[in-house]
Design a protein around this motif. Sequence first.
Motif, PDB file in Angstrom:
ATOM      1  N   CYS A 228      -3.839  -0.457  -4.864  1.00  0.00           N
ATOM      2  CA  CYS A 228      -3.855   0.551  -3.668  1.00  0.00           C
ATOM      3  C   CYS A 228      -4.787   2.323  -2.754  1.00  0.00           C
ATOM      4  CB  CYS A 228      -2.105   1.002  -2.405  1.00  0.00           C
ATOM      5  SG  CYS A 228      -1.608  -0.923  -2.669  1.00  0.00           S
ATOM      6  N   ALA A 233      -4.847   0.221   0.498  1.00  0.00           N
ATOM      7  CA  ALA A 233      -4.256  -0.422   1.086  1.00  0.00           C
ATOM      8  C   ALA A 233      -3.059  -0.394   1.683  1.00  0.00           C
ATOM      9  CB  ALA A 233      -4.829  -1.959   0.089  1.00  0.00           C
ATOM     10  N   ALA A 235       1.200  -0.106   1.319  1.00  0.00           N
ATOM     11  CA  ALA A 235       1.483  -0.306   0.392  1.00  0.00           C
ATOM     12  C   ALA A 235       3.066  -0.339   1.732  1.00  0.00           C
ATOM     13  CB  ALA A 235       1.600   0.411  -0.419  1.00  0.00           C
TER      14      ALA A 235
END
Length: 313
Positions: A228, A233, A235
């Motif tokens: 991440c 990204a 989460a």
Amino acid sequence: MEGLNLQGWLPIRVWQEAGQWWVDWCWFGDKPLSQPFFGDAVEDVLRLPFNQAFRRQTPLHALAQWQHQSPGLAPSAFIFHASRCGSTLISQMLAQLDDHIVISEPPPLDRLLRSDLPAAERCAALKGLLSAYGQPRRGVERRLVIKLDAWNIGELSRLRECFPDTPWLFVYRDPLEIAVSHLRRPGMHMVPGMIGPSVLDDGVPYTGPEDFIARRVGKLLQVGLEQCQALAAVAVNYTELPEAMAGRLADFFQLDEAQRRQAFATVGRHAKQPAQGFTGDSEEKRREASALLRELVMRWAQGPYEALKSLPP
């Protein structure tokens, strides 16, 4: 293989025999995949008389051939997770939508991702596999969402080699609650030796199930955190569910207002056991945790969990 026609068939197994890779196909027709896991759907259709009498097996390269003849939907999102943390709830909510194909933890995908195939051959097979899963068998499907096995966070780079532009998210939960769930009923990756080599291996002898599970939960969270951070990204904490499916996750999955309402039709049911009602069990799990498990989870898993919570939304 000229004139290959696999419309209505889906790959249910890939394996290697005498140096040759093969695909086992099963007839689904236009039956939607509404079960919590792909394996559940396979068990259901294998009971059909047709599938008991007829099966199809092809070489692995048939996946790429079928993709060329009949391109399926490209994957629109990947769901990674730390296990027992709400990812099945998300996938089941999406499975309520008529225009979504949701494939949850299909064994052939894990098998190919962790195979020793050359990179180019593996990527061609992965693209062909997901194209096969993305066939619009009912004619209304527009999006394909894939939920992977928990340990596949270790193969994220292999998946991104083939699908670099597909967005993905990582779902996680308080590690003590995950660990208690696996002590009650261990997942495959929480049983020593069951899934074979994976990113969860640390090579350190374990002193008991609590130690083994706490370390593996910690590794899942740590690898998820690193991915991440590296790729900015999304989460998602279990505590955000299911409400996030009306907010930022609805935006992530590009759901309109009608789809958001339809997705919530499943919230009153247990994600993994649809016949049962769904209720949160965090406090029950925390009360059940032993002092030893609390100590081990604090040592191995609490750090990456707190770091995940601190990531920007």
